[in-house]
Design an enzyme around this catalytic site. Structure first.
Site, PDB file in Angstrom:
ATOM      1  N   GLY A   1      41.929  77.520  22.510  1.00  0.00           N
ATOM      2  CA  GLY A   1      41.528  78.695  21.740  1.00  0.00           C
ATOM      3  C   GLY A   1      42.157  80.017  22.095  1.00  0.00           C
TER       4      GLY A   1
ATOM      5  N   GLY B   1      46.447  74.588  22.481  1.00  0.00           N
ATOM      6  CA  GLY B   1      47.455  74.105  21.539  1.00  0.00           C
ATOM      7  C   GLY B   1      48.375  75.258  21.164  1.00  0.00           C
TER       8      GLY B   1
ATOM      9  NE  ARG C   1      48.174  79.231  11.469  1.00  0.00           N
ATOM     10  CZ  ARG C   1      48.011  80.512  11.656  1.00  0.00           C
ATOM     11  NH1 ARG C   1      49.003  81.354  11.426  1.00  0.00           N
ATOM     12  NH2 ARG C   1      46.876  80.972  12.108  1.00  0.00           N
TER      13      ARG C   1
ATOM     14  CE1 TYR D   1      42.596  78.014   8.464  1.00  0.00           C
ATOM     15  CE2 TYR D   1      44.935  77.977   8.949  1.00  0.00           C
ATOM     16  CZ  TYR D   1      43.704  77.340   8.895  1.00  0.00           C
ATOM     17  OH  TYR D   1      43.617  76.028   9.280  1.00  0.00           O
TER      18      TYR D   1
ATOM     19  CB  CYS E   1      53.774  75.748  -9.996  1.00  0.00           C
ATOM     20  SG  CYS E   1      55.506  75.430 -10.264  1.00  0.00           S
TER      21      CYS E   1
HETATM   22  N1  LLP Z   1      40.344  71.644  21.365  1.00  0.00           N
HETATM   23  C1  LLP Z   1      39.612  71.428  20.249  1.00  0.00           C
HETATM   24  C2  LLP Z   1      38.424  70.569  20.325  1.00  0.00           C
HETATM   25  C3  LLP Z   1      40.001  72.025  19.031  1.00  0.00           C
HETATM   26  O1  LLP Z   1      39.279  71.813  17.937  1.00  0.00           O
HETATM   27  C4  LLP Z   1      41.151  72.848  18.992  1.00  0.00           C
HETATM   28  C5  LLP Z   1      41.589  73.465  17.744  1.00  0.00           C
HETATM   29  C6  LLP Z   1      41.885  73.024  20.178  1.00  0.00           C
HETATM   30  C7  LLP Z   1      41.448  72.411  21.352  1.00  0.00           C
HETATM   31  C8  LLP Z   1      43.135  73.837  20.253  1.00  0.00           C
HETATM   32  O2  LLP Z   1      42.912  75.176  19.951  1.00  0.00           O
HETATM   33  P1  LLP Z   1      44.113  76.234  20.129  1.00  0.00           P
HETATM   34  O3  LLP Z   1      44.364  76.388  21.602  1.00  0.00           O
HETATM   35  O4  LLP Z   1      45.268  75.727  19.413  1.00  0.00           O
HETATM   36  O5  LLP Z   1      43.558  77.475  19.536  1.00  0.00           O
HETATM   37  N2  LLP Z   1      44.807  75.259  11.699  1.00  0.00           N
HETATM   38  C9  LLP Z   1      44.266  76.473  12.312  1.00  0.00           C
HETATM   39  C10 LLP Z   1      43.778  76.226  13.719  1.00  0.00           C
HETATM   40  C11 LLP Z   1      42.737  75.138  13.829  1.00  0.00           C
HETATM   41  C12 LLP Z   1      42.277  74.880  15.236  1.00  0.00           C
HETATM   42  C13 LLP Z   1      41.405  73.693  15.319  1.00  0.00           C
HETATM   43  N3  LLP Z   1      40.982  73.299  16.628  1.00  0.00           N
HETATM   44  C14 LLP Z   1      45.342  77.553  12.261  1.00  0.00           C
HETATM   45  O6  LLP Z   1      46.407  77.328  11.711  1.00  0.00           O
HETATM   46  O7  LLP Z   1      45.103  78.654  12.724  1.00  0.00           O
END
Ligand code: LLP
Length: 421
Positions: free
Chosen positions: A239, A277, A314, A318, A346
């Protein structure tokens, strides 16, 4: 910091000029920097130095096998949320004992796959899931290591679609109920309680919600130990946000995040897992596209690119901002103009940016979308029958296509027309 910089007036990925790659693979394409991926992984690893820890890369942000192999070889664990991601982690050479399985709806097949292939722990999100894991583990004669994902009811203060830690979100077990569910877990056959898991959302730009959640995890851990559970591992989710613009509103650094973890949880003697991530892959990737047309509208100019919402969703999903820069560095003093930057799909939602300041570019010119390494390629689709775009990895002065562009024949060949038609 990343490795996408202008050198002699041309945008490079590490030591490779981007027009050279574009000439080889065609546009649009995703491009990742091995040095940036490595650097970002190490920032987390170093931030937790001195504590027993494992940085589990959230595969959902970028699941290309080459990216996973690179991170796995650096010692990363993997956070997976599906049987497909589990298979990717394994195919990249990551052993089961470094794979954590998260996600709100694990199917019996996925649970079986992980239990037979090896798993570090399941992050369990409900009582029904716990019971299914117990039944399958018992049937297989193994013990399933689990942590319960608790929902701490903390506002992550991020985009509503990616906040997960409030009680109204579908994720986790309400923290108030956690002691009861841990008691059930401990009594179930085939279940080994190893820890506590929490993840409150993505693209957090402030440490305060993390601190609130970690504090609640701390209190729960102490309570669970009193109840007789041997809690030895804390999974704190992912996150941590990244800067999507070059503003001075930079999110906290991994080292500050690591210091917070140590401060709130460091004395518990637990192994710490984190699941970043975006911070690892986001700014390690760009999407390169060409301008097809410059169209003069009424009171606005449209820059029509060959990339579209199906390639990078994205902005339309969002309202997310991605910096879009020309691959050829503008001469100093070039006056920017305002453009609506759009793709060929489109629907009006296929808009990357409105009234964006940009130096004038024209048909055939290359542009790069920054911060596209996370939740870019993985969220792409073939909408409008546009084949998935290739992915390329650069390391130093060389590059490789790590996923080729499918041919139209391949794309069409996946459909079949029943003989009765
Ligand atoms: N762990 C869990 C259980 C998660 O659900 C997520 C992300 C992460 C780790 C990794 O989070 P990060 O470090 O990447 O913030 N598609 C969206 C983001 C969705 C994130 C979902 N869960 C976007 O493009 O912003």
């Amino acid at each position: 910091m990343d490795h996408f910089l202008y050198k002699n007036g041309v945008l490079h990925a590490e030591d490779v000029a981007i027009p050279e790659i574009a000439a080889t693979v065609g546009t649009p394409f995703y491009l990742y920097s091995a040095a940036t991926l490595t650097r970002h992984f190490r920032l987390f690893d170093e931030a937790l130095e001195g504590t027993d820890h494992l940085v589990c890369f959230a595969i959902k942000s970028n699941s290309n096998l080459a990216v996973l192999k690179l991170l796995g070889d650096l010692g990363a664990g993997m956070d997976v949320v599906s049987g497909g991601e589990y298979r990717r982690a394994k195919a990249a050479g990551v052993p089961g004992e470094r794979i954590v399985f998260s996600g709100v709806g694990k199917t019996p097949e996925e649970i079986r796959l992980a239990l037979t292939g090896g798993i570090r722990q399941f992050n369990v999100e409900s009582e029904p899931e716990l019971r299914v894991i117990s039944a399958i583990a018992t049937e297989l004669g193994v013990s399933a290591p689990i942590a319960l994902r608790v929902n701490p009811d903390v506002d992550a203060k991020t985009h509503e679609k990616i906040a997960t830690g409030k009680s109204e979100n579908k994720f986790g077990i309400p923290i108030a109920k956690a002691r009861m569910v841990y008691a059930e877990a401990a009594a179930l056959p085939g279940i080994a309680v190893v820890g506590v898991d929490v993840h409150i959302g993505s693209q957090l730009t402030d440490l305060a919600p993390f601190e609130a959640a970690f504090q609640k995890v701390r209190d729960l851990t102490l309570a669970l130990r009193e109840d007789g559970h041997a809690i030895r591992r804390l999974d704190l989710g992912g996150g941590l946000g990244i800067p999507y613009t070059r503003s001075n509103l930079a999110p906290p650094l991994p080292v500050e995040y690591g210091a917070l973890i140590k401060e709130v949880l460091g004395d518990l003697g637990c192994e710490i897992e984190i699941e970043p991530g975006r911070l690892i892959s986001g700014n390690a990737g760009i999407m390169v596209s060409s301008v097809i047309y410059l169209k003069e509208g009424e009171g606005r100019n449209f820059l029509i690119l060959d990339a579209a919402m199906n390639d990078l969703v994205r902005p339309s999903m969002y309202g997310a901002h991605h910096d879009i820069i020309p691959v050829l560095e503008p001469a100093p003093g070039t006056a920017p103009a305002l453009f609506d930057i759009v793709g060929p799909v489109c629907e009006t939602g296929d808009t990357f940016a409105k009234a964006r300041e940009m130096v004038p570019v024209g048909p055939g010119d290359l542009v790069a979308f920054r911060s596209a390494g996370a939740y870019g390629a993985v969220m792409s689709s073939e909408y409008n029958s546009r084949p998935l775009i290739p992915e390329v990895l650069v390391q130093g002065d060389h590059f490789a296509v790590i996923r080729p562009r499918p041919s139209f024949e391949e794309m069409l060949g996946r459909d079949s027309i029943p003989e009765w038609l």
